[in-house]
Design an enzyme around this catalytic site. Sequence first.
Site, short mmCIF file in Angstrom:
data_model
loop_
_atom_site.label_atom_id
_atom_site.label_comp_id
_atom_site.label_asym_id
_atom_site.label_seq_id
_atom_site.Cartn_x
_atom_site.Cartn_y
_atom_site.Cartn_z
N LYS A 1 38.06 31.94 7.78
CA LYS A 1 37.13 32.51 8.76
C LYS A 1 37.44 32.12 10.21
O LYS A 1 36.96 32.76 11.13
CB LYS A 1 35.70 32.12 8.40
N ASP B 1 27.75 36.83 9.25
CA ASP B 1 27.07 35.80 8.46
C ASP B 1 25.84 35.26 9.19
O ASP B 1 24.78 35.07 8.58
CB ASP B 1 28.01 34.61 8.18
P1 NAP Z 1 32.79 23.99 2.81
O1 NAP Z 1 33.15 24.25 4.22
O2 NAP Z 1 33.84 23.56 1.87
O3 NAP Z 1 31.62 22.89 2.78
C1 NAP Z 1 31.15 22.38 1.57
C2 NAP Z 1 29.95 21.48 1.85
O4 NAP Z 1 29.41 21.11 0.57
C3 NAP Z 1 30.31 20.20 2.58
O5 NAP Z 1 29.27 19.88 3.45
C4 NAP Z 1 30.41 19.19 1.43
O6 NAP Z 1 30.12 17.88 1.81
C5 NAP Z 1 29.29 19.68 0.56
N1 NAP Z 1 29.45 19.20 -0.81
C6 NAP Z 1 30.38 19.55 -1.70
N2 NAP Z 1 30.18 18.90 -2.87
C7 NAP Z 1 29.07 18.12 -2.69
C8 NAP Z 1 28.37 17.22 -3.52
N3 NAP Z 1 28.74 17.00 -4.78
N4 NAP Z 1 27.27 16.61 -3.02
C9 NAP Z 1 26.88 16.84 -1.76
N5 NAP Z 1 27.51 17.68 -0.92
C10 NAP Z 1 28.60 18.31 -1.38
O7 NAP Z 1 32.12 25.28 2.16
P2 NAP Z 1 31.29 26.44 2.89
O8 NAP Z 1 32.21 27.49 3.35
O9 NAP Z 1 30.39 25.87 3.89
O10 NAP Z 1 30.47 27.06 1.66
C11 NAP Z 1 29.42 26.31 1.05
C12 NAP Z 1 28.72 27.18 0.01
O11 NAP Z 1 28.09 28.26 0.65
C13 NAP Z 1 29.69 27.84 -0.95
O12 NAP Z 1 29.89 27.00 -2.06
C14 NAP Z 1 29.01 29.13 -1.34
O13 NAP Z 1 28.31 28.98 -2.57
C15 NAP Z 1 28.03 29.35 -0.24
N6 NAP Z 1 28.34 30.59 0.50
C16 NAP Z 1 27.43 31.61 0.42
C17 NAP Z 1 27.66 32.77 1.11
C18 NAP Z 1 26.66 33.88 1.02
O14 NAP Z 1 26.92 34.98 1.54
N7 NAP Z 1 25.51 33.66 0.40
C19 NAP Z 1 28.80 32.93 1.90
C20 NAP Z 1 29.72 31.87 1.94
C21 NAP Z 1 29.48 30.71 1.24
P3 NAP Z 1 31.29 16.87 2.27
O15 NAP Z 1 31.53 17.13 3.72
O16 NAP Z 1 30.72 15.54 1.97
O17 NAP Z 1 32.49 17.18 1.41
#
Ligand code: NAP
Length: 504
Positions: free
Chosen positions: A286, A323
Amino acid sequence: MTLVVAPVIGSAPDQFLVQVDSARAQGADAVELRLDRGFTTAAAATALLQAIPRACLPVIVTLRHHSQGGSWDGPDDLRLQLYTEADRQGAAFLDIELSQVDSWAGWRPARARLILSHHDFQTMGSDHDALIARMRDAGCAVAKLAVTAADGADLALIERLYRTRTGPLVAIAMGEHGLASRLLAGIWGAEFTFAKLEGEPGSAPGQPSLRELSSYKHRWHGPETRIFGVIGSPISHSLSPLVQNAAFEHHQIEAIYVPFRVEDPVAFWTACGSWLEGISITLPHKQALLGDVDACEEQAEQLGAMNTIYRDADGLSVGANTDASAIIRCLEVEAGSLPGRTVLILGAGGVARTAAIACKMRGAIPVITNRTAERAVALATELGCRHVPWSEATRVPYQILINGTSVGMGKPQDTPWPATAHRRGTVVFDTVYTPLETRLLREAGAAGASTVCGLDMFITQAVAQFERWTHLHAPDHLMYRLALERLDPRAAGTMHWRRKTTGI
Ligand code: NAP
């Protein structure tokens, strides 16, 4: 018209004929009998070829040598004898490697049309034009090149080979990175595209099933079809092709939207952007193309991330982020106006960052908490907002809670928030939507909070993308229903999911 060919690996005539019937029922126009794959004895192979006149579809016969990714390692004279028999039995095409036909000193089929082919199961290969020229010089009816893509950018070569072809051509980029070369074959003017029978392994990496191919409405397509897609890695799970193709079909727009597995987005956009009208951009790309579009919408610039590229009236590429507005819309529908409300955001990754900026833009007060404290501090410092340690987050007096972590995704038993910490009257928004009803939402609802499902955000951002590309209202109810059915057919029928933003 591009023929859809289903590979079949018969070992007995009756089994072969049943497979041909299935191929026809599943929408194939022809079958490729991979005689090399099921070969046991010359007599059995001959019996199989003698069933060709009874097949209800045209048959391509292939005895692929193992040096070109096939299973044939028998004697050369037997191979020639079987090809000759296939020709006599009425095979429509014989597929023979260019390297082989050279050594058969002028042998040509009497009736069947000759496909001369070259395969590379490791790389995209080289000297493609020279290879194709040699196939044509050797008298092929169709030149076929099947090479292996390592990245989405490799599709540029396939598109160029079709655009500059001087005769019938099949050019395939094998593997998941090359899937679009199969889905776009009809648009690019291929003679054939290969698709496997349901439940069968297919004959080469990256082959879609006949059902999957037909979901792209390939028969509608021609050179005028507008090409859209989604880039990301991984990408096979994406719901975007399902909902965007349905929206194009709803408006009877001659367009296709395909998944592109891309590792290097700049290389992809540079190589393939000229034939793309618009794309969605998903994880992890992105932020990658911000400097590679002709212009950027203000919100995408502010966010430092874009999930959409569309073309303006002059054909210039414009980056957008749908988004953030989707998050705001979902929250406002459920929570009303946002100014002054405290929004506790779990996570400090891409989605959490977008949510925090979007909330700030609307006058809400984001508070960031994250498992890894340094990332929460860095994000809060960048945005000029509060952060709290992960272990103390339940003490924050929030009105809105957003899960921007991946916790719960694909793991229905996991939640980032203790059940006892939910509060009546708050709004809880889980951006995760696999499963549809996460544990977080279930427990929030039980505690008297109102909930927003991540699918609402997904559909709302997809709707905004479609409207950027077409200037038409997206059929949001249809897109939502299809996504629900794909994610959980049972839930779609029995649960009270509704998309509040559109009143479903
Ligand atoms: P990202 O940049 O990889 O960030 C992941 C986040 O999750 C980080 O803050 C990470 O914390 C945290 N995390 C992962 N495992 C964890 C655990 N076991 N306990 C606590 N925190 C944890 O991912 P992203 O792009 O932000 O996406 C996050 C989620 O958003 C995706 O998994 C997806 O399901 C959802 N999403 C939804 C849409 C929609 O349209 N609805 C669109 C995109 C994404 P750390 O920094 O500690 O690793």
